[in-house]
Design an enzyme around this catalytic site. Structure first.
Site, PDB file in Angstrom:
ATOM      1  CB  CYS A   1      -0.570   2.536   4.036  1.00  0.00           C
ATOM      2  SG  CYS A   1      -2.034   1.871   3.287  1.00  0.00           S
ATOM      3  CG  ASP A   2       3.147   1.202   4.431  1.00  0.00           C
ATOM      4  OD1 ASP A   2       2.717   1.691   5.483  1.00  0.00           O
ATOM      5  OD2 ASP A   2       2.890   0.057   4.051  1.00  0.00           O
TER       6      ASP A   2
ATOM      7  CB  CYS B   1      -0.925  -0.015   1.217  1.00  0.00           C
ATOM      8  SG  CYS B   1      -1.905   1.494   1.343  1.00  0.00           S
TER       9      CYS B   1
END
Ligand code: NAP
Length: 310
Positions: free
Chosen positions: A134-135, A131
């Site tokens: 997200c990261d 992701c």
């Protein structure tokens, strides 16, 4: 007993919730492992009708949930861990508690696919991710690699150039599955480099507990070589979240629900919606449409049952 339990809270589940709630069926939505589904981990969604400037995926899906709640839909966290579709009412085990439902809509979606390497599994969250939204932030000024040749890989690679010093796309073939527009966008990005006809054979360094590099293999020549990277993002597709339904409804060889027409599964009264059945379109808008369809079928089948002579 519930009129309808909706399994999953992505576009399909939320739309089914909006429709069944407006039909006064007081749906219960089981949110699942990833509340909000795929949209909760995407960035800008530019192709959902009605948003000329685009809309952030998490905002879009949260708005859907609020809309459903405003009509009386209830949401609970957790997942369905066991089902009994052999008799009516249907029974669902939600985190250890059995609940009954007259109808069920399965909208449990599909989850990120992993390469299946031992090192990959050990380094998830330590430099390996599925992701970018997200990261990506953790890889400011770092070397990033993205694996995959579809739209997700292009989207993630483009997004990650905001953070990384450079982003290398590694794809196992020469041709890309990605749509022309997404591929072109990535090709025009000067921070993106390309390695084709190659696969990741290993990821380093499990002992250090962080990603320091990968071992690539040329699929044509068999040659192997190491490339230093700090972050490895997998964008190699998804697998349907249907393990819990195996043996209870018909699934195809890859685990997707086999549709019996409309939103029907092989069990009358159990319906499907979204990516859990759709391996072709897999868009937010098609999932939403499938949620609508399932909800209407639930409503009609309950109406028929209630009106039929006992
Ligand atoms: P996808 O289209 O299925 O592409 C998966 C890619 O991963 C393929 O290039 C595939 O290679 C590769 N792959 C699969 N297994 C692999 C493995 N074990 N090792 C190495 N490579 C592997 O999946 P996606 O990119 O996630 O897209 C899914 C759907 O969502 C598509 O319909 C796409 O259009 C849509 N989507 C749209 C947007 C957007 O419009 N903004 C963004 C993201 C996704 P092969 O090509 O060789 O099979």
């Amino acid at each position: 007993m519930r009129n309808v339990i909706i399994i999953g809270s992505g576009c399909a589940g939320n739309t089914a919730a909006i429709y069944t709630a407006r039909a006064n069926l007081k749906p219960l939505v089981v949110e699942g492992n990833q509340p909000g589904g795929q949209l909760s981990i995407t960035s800008l969604v530019e192709n959902y009708p009605g948003f000329p400037e685009g809309i952030d995926g998490p905002v879009l899906v949260e708005n859907m949930k609020k809309q459903a709640q405003s009509f009386g839909a209830e949401y609970i966290t957790g997942s369905v861990i066991e089902v009994d579709f052999s008799r009516r009412p249907f029974r669902l085990n939600i985190e250890g508690e059995w609940m009954e439902a007259r109808r069920v809509i399965i909208a449990s979606g599909a989850s990120a696919r992993w390469l299946g390497l031992e090192s990959e599994q050990k380094l998830i969250g330590r430099g390996v991710s599925s992701c970018a939204t997200c990261d990506g932030f953790f890889f400011r000024g770092k070397k990033i690699m993205v694996v995959g040749g579809g739209d997700s890989a292009m989207e993630e690679a483009n997004f990650l150039t905001r953070f990384g010093e450079k982003v290398t796309i590694v794809h196992r073939r020469e041709e890309f599955r990605a749509s022309k527009i997404m591929l072109e966008r990535a090709r025009k990005n000067p921070k993106i480099e390309w390695i084709t006809n190659a696969v990741v054979d290993d990821i380093f360094d499990v002992q250090k507990g962080l990603v320091t590099g990968v071992l690539l293999r040329d699929v044509k020549t068999g040659k192997r070589w190491e490339v230093p990277v700090d972050g490895l993002f997998l964008a190699i597709g998804h697998v349907p979240n249907t393990a819990v339904f195996r043996g209870h409804i018909e699934l195809d060889a890859d685990g997707y629900i086999i549709s019996k027409g409309g939103a029907r599964t092989s069990v009358p009264g159990v319906f499907h919606a979204g990516d859990v059945q759709d391996r072709v379109y897999r868009q937010a808008i098609t999932a939403a449409a499938a949620g609508c369809r399932a909800a209407i079928e639930v409503e009609r089948s309950l109406q028929e049952e209630d009106c039929s002579p006992a």
